[in-house]
Design a protein around this motif. Sequence first.
Motif, PDB file in Angstrom:
ATOM      1  N   LEU A   1       0.803  -1.222   0.000  1.00 45.62           N
ATOM      2  CA  LEU A   1       0.000   0.000   0.000  1.00 45.62           C
ATOM      3  C   LEU A   1       0.836   1.274   0.000  1.00 45.62           C
ATOM      4  N   ARG A   2       2.140   1.164   0.235  1.00 48.13           N
ATOM      5  CA  ARG A   2       3.005   2.353   0.252  1.00 48.13           C
ATOM      6  C   ARG A   2       4.398   1.938  -0.213  1.00 48.13           C
ATOM      7  N   ASP A   3       5.087   2.852  -0.926  1.00 50.61           N
ATOM      8  CA  ASP A   3       6.449   2.549  -1.365  1.00 50.61           C
ATOM      9  C   ASP A   3       7.313   2.224  -0.150  1.00 50.61           C
TER      10      ASP A   3
ATOM     11  N   VAL B   1       6.134  -2.287   5.752  1.00 46.91           N
ATOM     12  CA  VAL B   1       5.204  -1.401   5.048  1.00 46.91           C
ATOM     13  C   VAL B   1       3.803  -1.982   5.183  1.00 46.91           C
TER      14      VAL B   1
ATOM     15  N   ASP C   1       1.019  -4.436   8.708  1.00 44.33           N
ATOM     16  CA  ASP C   1       2.397  -4.189   8.275  1.00 44.33           C
ATOM     17  C   ASP C   1       3.106  -5.529   8.057  1.00 44.33           C
TER      18      ASP C   1
ATOM     19  N   ARG D   1       4.590   0.706  -4.383  1.00 42.11           N
ATOM     20  CA  ARG D   1       3.153   0.611  -4.092  1.00 42.11           C
ATOM     21  C   ARG D   1       2.451  -0.081  -5.251  1.00 42.11           C
TER      22      ARG D   1
END
Length: 197
Positions: A72-74, A93, A108, A117
């Motif tokens: 969901l995030r770099d 992440v 996470d 992402r």
Amino acid sequence: MYPGNRSRVGRHHPLKRRVDLVETRLLLLLCVLVCACASVLGVVNGTAALRHEQSVVEQQRATRHVVKAEILRDAARSSPWTDQSGRSGLVPVPVRWTGTGGGDVTADAQVATGAKRGERVDIWLDRQGRITTAPSDANDVWAAGMVGGVGTATAALGAGALAGISVRIVCNRRRAAGWEAEWSRVEPEWTHRAGGR
């Protein structure tokens, strides 16, 4: 000295005492016993550690399963943690996957540094659906067996070395006592000769 008489002369050398012969034989016997015991114990314990680790892996495989999760995030490009090779380790992440009930689950997870992402990664879940580590692989199983076997053999060799040192100390004390007894017998004669000159 003739080559054919070497072993006889070595045993009956005038400077060789009985304690020297006993010490040599004891240390030789101890060396053979320690090497044999270290080998046998190393193999037995290494095999036991290998079997134990295999059963742990089987249990892990029975209680864990892999799912595809979306990042969901770099992920950060570098990590403050490194593995044994010095490469950057994994970074946490947020990821999302479909749970057993059909709904989305977010948590996470550790992913490779620089992951983008939207990429999909494999994550391992336990029976309760919580993120866990992957089951151990064949390398981990063999490493556990090797550590168990080598560790036991090393301990046996260490114990043998201590026993050898003990034999040496006892024999040295016996030699010293023998020398002292002989000197107390010879000293009056030497003192008398030295005083008579």
